[in-house]
Write a protein that holds these residues in place. Sequence first.
Motif, short mmCIF file in Angstrom:
data_model
loop_
_atom_site.label_atom_id
_atom_site.label_comp_id
_atom_site.label_asym_id
_atom_site.label_seq_id
_atom_site.Cartn_x
_atom_site.Cartn_y
_atom_site.Cartn_z
N HIS A 195 0.78 -1.24 0.00
CA HIS A 195 0.00 0.00 0.00
C HIS A 195 0.81 1.30 0.00
O HIS A 195 0.41 2.28 -0.64
N ASP A 247 1.94 3.40 -3.36
CA ASP A 247 0.84 4.10 -4.05
C ASP A 247 0.38 5.33 -3.26
O ASP A 247 0.01 6.36 -3.86
N LYS A 291 -3.07 6.68 -4.97
CA LYS A 291 -4.18 6.18 -4.15
C LYS A 291 -4.33 7.05 -2.90
O LYS A 291 -3.35 7.63 -2.42
N ASP A 342 -9.35 5.15 -1.87
CA ASP A 342 -9.06 3.85 -2.46
C ASP A 342 -8.85 2.80 -1.38
O ASP A 342 -8.97 1.60 -1.64
N GLU A 358 -10.34 -2.22 0.93
CA GLU A 358 -10.18 -1.53 -0.35
C GLU A 358 -11.54 -1.09 -0.89
O GLU A 358 -12.55 -1.76 -0.71
N SER A 359 -11.54 0.06 -1.55
CA SER A 359 -12.78 0.56 -2.14
C SER A 359 -13.27 -0.46 -3.17
O SER A 359 -12.48 -1.18 -3.79
#
Length: 388
Positions: free
Chosen positions: A107, A110, A116, A161, A185-186
């Motif tokens: 994660h 990003d 994100k 996100d 997560e979306s």
Amino acid sequence: MDTEAFQEVLAAVRTFVRKEVVPAEDVIEQTDEIPGTIRAKAAAMGLFGFALPEEYGGLGFSMTEDVQLAIELGYTTPAFRSMLGTNNGIAGQVLVNFGTDEQKRRHLPDLAAGSKIAVFALTEPEAGSDPSGLRTRAVRAEGGYRLTGQKRFITNADRADLFMVFARTNADTEGTKGISVFAVESGAAGLSVGPKDEKMGQRGAHTAEVFIDDVFVPESALIGEVEGEGFAAAMRSLARGRLHIAAICVGLAQRLVEESVAHAAASRQGGRPIAEFQQVQAMLADSQTELYAGRAMVLEAARAYDDGGDRRMAPSCAKLFCSEMVGRVADRAVQIHGGMGYMRTVPVERFYRDARLFRLYEGTSEVQKVIIAKQLLKGATTLPHGKA
């Protein structure tokens, strides 16, 4: 980051804020959006990851560097800082401090790149500054957990996100125990975001409700892969966030003082500048003095944070003083502007509304007072001079 490189970054951000963000403030206020060009340039400058580790693409700022940058970011509409804030602060720091190596690798790059957006989904209708009333549940299921609950006032929720969702994994516990945090997560089935809130100020910074209806997440979504760490993760992120917000307040107070001085020098009453009136001078002096005190407090608190000497009381002291201070400075700025200060055509009117929120989020002023008092009284058994 070495001193010379940091000063170059600071100078570049100062120039960017003043030359590109400040001129866009009216557009941001009218559209309730940050222009895409500003977002893209901020990402290219590394601002979405200034507080994230260098090994994951961030700039790896210390707390002392963080607050100096925050003062520059605070000079303009708070929405600009808010766009970057959750990645660097309360959401990103959950991963930095409590995530597994795999969770960080998955994660953080990003988030640092700004490709994100992560959000901190803690607040609920019955659990705000005090998370002990948290009701969102995470129930074990085959291969993972099922989450159910509702979150409120979640910054950047409509752009998110990745949601750092705090939920109670142990139904038998109360208060701050038994709370865990999950990376959701979306797009997950059952996860939805309500319409953006209509707020008093800080247009361009969006908050919204988040609805979590039997959302399944795998075991790998549990931050740190350990249950019960949620409260500690929240408090550590919030402590850093409080000091960051204090610095933002200093930056906004600086802008308000400059707007007030410029208006006092240019505006005339009775044939002479109002800057010659002692009552106006007194208000300017009070605001500058409080700004000076706030800046000194933030820098000292950051030093103590970096050396590990105080990561709890000092951030709360700084957040309490500076969030209250900027409200007073904003009020004086409106007063100095007179009737014009109440008009939507001047920045101080907008900042007056924007500043009010700083006393609420990352823990209200009242909560900061509780934290400060508890730290002072920790371990105390008698009053001075041996009196019980």
